[in-house]
Design a protein around this motif. Structure first.
Motif, short mmCIF file in Angstrom:
data_model
loop_
_atom_site.label_atom_id
_atom_site.label_comp_id
_atom_site.label_asym_id
_atom_site.label_seq_id
_atom_site.Cartn_x
_atom_site.Cartn_y
_atom_site.Cartn_z
N ASP A 1 0.77 -1.01 0.16
CA ASP A 1 -0.14 0.07 0.13
C ASP A 1 0.87 1.31 0.17
OD1 ASP A 1 -2.24 -1.68 0.38
OD2 ASP A 1 -1.78 -1.81 2.51
N GLY A 2 0.39 2.31 -0.58
CA GLY A 2 1.22 3.64 -0.67
C GLY A 2 1.13 4.21 -1.66
N PRO A 3 2.36 5.16 -2.21
CA PRO A 3 2.23 5.70 -3.40
C PRO A 3 2.59 5.09 -4.78
CG PRO A 3 4.21 6.26 -2.10
CD PRO A 3 3.30 5.47 -1.15
N TYR A 4 2.12 5.18 -6.04
CA TYR A 4 2.48 4.74 -7.14
C TYR A 4 2.53 5.38 -8.35
CZ TYR A 4 -2.40 4.64 -8.27
OH TYR A 4 -3.60 4.94 -8.34
N VAL A 5 3.24 5.29 -9.41
CA VAL A 5 3.40 5.81 -10.56
C VAL A 5 2.96 4.90 -11.54
CG1 VAL A 5 4.84 7.74 -9.93
CG2 VAL A 5 5.80 5.69 -10.89
N GLY A 6 2.16 5.25 -12.62
CA GLY A 6 2.00 4.56 -14.02
C GLY A 6 2.25 5.22 -15.09
N SER B 1 5.13 -8.63 -9.11
CA SER B 1 6.09 -8.66 -7.82
C SER B 1 5.39 -7.83 -6.95
CB SER B 1 7.46 -8.16 -8.37
OG SER B 1 7.47 -6.71 -8.43
N ASP B 2 5.95 -7.67 -5.98
CA ASP B 2 5.56 -6.92 -4.83
C ASP B 2 5.47 -5.49 -4.85
OD1 ASP B 2 8.17 -6.40 -4.35
OD2 ASP B 2 8.37 -6.99 -2.43
N SER B 3 6.07 -4.99 -6.12
CA SER B 3 6.30 -3.34 -6.31
C SER B 3 5.70 -3.26 -7.87
CB SER B 3 7.61 -3.11 -6.29
OG SER B 3 8.48 -3.74 -7.05
N ALA B 4 5.42 -4.26 -8.68
CA ALA B 4 5.09 -3.71 -9.93
C ALA B 4 3.90 -4.74 -10.46
CB ALA B 4 6.07 -4.18 -10.92
N GLU B 5 2.99 -3.89 -11.39
CA GLU B 5 1.70 -4.57 -11.98
C GLU B 5 1.46 -4.24 -13.33
OE1 GLU B 5 -1.87 -3.88 -10.03
OE2 GLU B 5 -1.20 -1.79 -9.40
N VAL B 6 0.91 -5.05 -14.32
CA VAL B 6 0.47 -4.60 -15.39
C VAL B 6 -1.09 -4.60 -15.31
CG1 VAL B 6 2.46 -5.41 -16.86
CG2 VAL B 6 0.51 -7.05 -16.41
N PHE B 7 -1.45 -3.70 -16.21
CA PHE B 7 -2.87 -3.52 -16.21
C PHE B 7 -3.73 -3.07 -17.83
CE2 PHE B 7 -1.55 0.67 -15.90
CZ PHE B 7 -2.14 1.56 -16.44
N GLY B 8 -4.95 -3.70 -18.00
CA GLY B 8 -5.59 -3.15 -19.20
C GLY B 8 -6.92 -2.72 -18.56
N GLN B 9 -7.24 -1.78 -19.67
CA GLN B 9 -8.19 -0.57 -19.02
C GLN B 9 -9.23 -0.06 -20.13
OE1 GLN B 9 -7.56 2.07 -15.73
NE2 GLN B 9 -8.17 3.79 -17.16
N TYR B 10 -10.48 -0.12 -19.78
CA TYR B 10 -11.27 0.59 -20.81
C TYR B 10 -11.95 1.78 -20.16
CZ TYR B 10 -15.77 1.91 -22.95
OH TYR B 10 -16.64 2.78 -23.66
N GLY C 1 -1.00 -0.67 -19.50
CA GLY C 1 0.17 -0.12 -19.01
C GLY C 1 0.65 -0.90 -17.74
N VAL C 2 1.42 0.01 -17.28
CA VAL C 2 2.31 -0.85 -15.98
C VAL C 2 2.35 0.49 -14.69
CG1 VAL C 2 4.51 0.07 -16.93
CG2 VAL C 2 4.59 -1.76 -15.03
N ARG C 3 1.94 -0.20 -13.39
CA ARG C 3 2.19 0.67 -12.51
C ARG C 3 3.53 0.03 -11.58
NH1 ARG C 3 -3.14 -0.82 -11.81
NH2 ARG C 3 -4.62 0.40 -12.89
N PHE C 4 3.99 0.99 -10.81
CA PHE C 4 5.14 0.82 -9.99
C PHE C 4 4.66 1.34 -8.65
CE2 PHE C 4 7.12 1.15 -14.23
CZ PHE C 4 7.77 -0.13 -14.16
N HIS C 5 4.95 0.65 -7.49
CA HIS C 5 4.25 0.66 -6.13
C HIS C 5 5.64 0.98 -5.25
CE1 HIS C 5 0.08 -0.17 -6.50
NE2 HIS C 5 0.41 -0.54 -7.63
N PHE C 6 5.58 2.00 -4.68
CA PHE C 6 6.73 2.21 -3.46
C PHE C 6 6.42 2.04 -2.04
CE2 PHE C 6 6.87 5.12 -7.19
CZ PHE C 6 7.85 4.72 -7.81
N GLY C 7 5.44 1.59 -1.75
CA GLY C 7 5.09 1.25 -0.22
C GLY C 7 4.64 2.33 0.59
N GLY C 8 4.12 2.05 1.68
CA GLY C 8 3.64 3.07 2.32
C GLY C 8 4.61 3.33 3.76
#
Length: 261
Positions: free
Chosen positions: A27-32, A213-222, A254-261
Motif C-alpha cells: 500500500d502507498g504511493p505509485y506511478v504508472g 511482483s510486490d512492487s509492479a503490476e500490469v493492467f488493461g483498461q477501458y 500499462g504498468v504501475r510501480f508501487h513504492f510502499g507506504g
C-alpha cells in the motif's frame, strides 16, 4: 489432435495464472504509464453565425444568429497517459492523471445553414464567390475530411480494486477534471476552423491488473471520456462559432510501480 490439445491448454493456463497467489503489492504511493487506442464518436457540430454575411449578386445574406452545423466522422487514434496515486489497504486508490489523445478527421457531411441542408449547393454560397456550374458542391468539398482533433486532460480519479485472493484484480473507477480540445478542420485543404477550447470533463473506467511482483503490476483498461460542454471553436472561413463534441472510448494497457507506504 495437437490443435485440440493446444486449445484445451489455453483455458487451463488462464486458470492457473489467475490462481497464482498475490504478490501482496505494498500500500502507498505509485506511478504508472499507459498507452492505447482512442475510438472517438462522431461529432454533431453545432453553432451559429456571429455576424451578418452580406448578400452577393448570386446569394442572399445570412443574418447573425443563424444556426450552422454538420457531422464529422473520425478515424481511430491513439491515447497515452501518466498516473500518480496512492493505494489504501481497503482497496481504494486516489490518482492524478495526465491524459492525451489524438485522432484524424475522416469526413464531414450534412452541412446545414438555418436548418437547411446545403450539401448540394455551389460551394460559393460559403466562399461568397461567383456561382459557376464548374464549382464543386459544398458536399464534395467537405467530404474530403482532413484535419485532426487532439485532447489534453488533467483528471482526479478514484478506483476500487476488487480483491480476489490472487494476482489478478479487476477494478472500477471514475474521474473528473479539465480537458483542452484542439480542433483542426481543413476539408479539401481549406482552413475552416483551427482553434482550441477548454471545458470540464469526466471519465468512467473498468479494467484489471496482474501483479508481477510486490512492487509492479500490469493492467488493461477501458475508459469512457467526455466533456460536460462542447468545445467552442471560432471558424476562419465563416464568421461563426462551432461547438465540437469529443466523446471517446479508450482501450489501453500499462504498468504501475508501487513504492510502499
Amino acid at each position: 489432435m495437437t490443435n485440440k490439445i493446444n486449445r484445451s491448454l489455453i483455458p487451463a493456463a488462464a486458470i492457473a495464472l489467475a490462481a497464482i497467489p498475490s504478490a501482496a503489492l505494498a500500500d502507498g504511493p505509485y506511478v504508472g504509464v499507459s498507452g492505447g487506442v482512442a475510438l472517438p464518436e462522431d461529432s454533431t457540430n453545432a453553432g451559429e453565425f456571429d455576424a451578418d454575411v452580406p448578400a452577393t449578386p448570386d446569394f442572399g445574406a445570412i443574418p447573425a444568429g443563424t444556426e450552422l452545423g454538420w457531422n464529422t466522422q473520425f478515424d481511430t487514434g491513439f491515447a497515452i497517459g501518466g498516473q500518480a496515486g496512492y493505494a489504501f489497504e481497503n482497496g481504494f486508490r486516489l490518482e492524478a492523471e495526465l491524459a492525451y489523445s489524438e485522432y484524424d478527421v475522416d469526413s464531414h457531411s450534412g452541412l446545414t445553414v438555418g436548418g437547411t441542408n446545403i450539401d448540394g449547393a455551389d460551394v460559393a454560397v460559403l466562399t461568397r464567390g461567383p456561382a459557376d456550374a464548374a464549382n464543386p458542391t459544398v458536399g464534395d468539398v467537405i467530404a474530403d475530411g482532413q484535419g485532426k482533433v487532439s485532447n489534453f486532460g488533467v483528471f482526479g480519479n478514484v478506483y476500487y480494486d476488487i480483491e480476489t485472493g490472487s494476482a489478478f484484480k479487476p477494478y472500477v473507477g471514475a474521474g473528473i477534471g479539465y480537458q483542452w480540445v484542439d480542433v483542426d478542420y481543413s476539408p479539401s485543404g481549406v482552413a475552416v476552423g483551427d482553434d482550441n477550447d477548454g471545458t470540464f470533463a469526466y471519465q468512467l473506467m473498468a479494467g484489471a491488473s496482474f501483479e508481477l511482483s510486490d512492487s509492479a503490476e500490469v493492467f488493461g483498461q477501458y475508459t469512457w471520456r467526455d466533456t460536460t460542454e462542447e468545445a467552442d471553436v471560432p471558424l476562419t472561413l465563416l464568421p461563426a462559432t462551432l461547438g465540437v463534441e469529443s466523446s471517446q472510448s479508450i482501450v489501453s494497457a500499462g504498468v504501475r510501480f508501487h513504492f510502499g507506504g
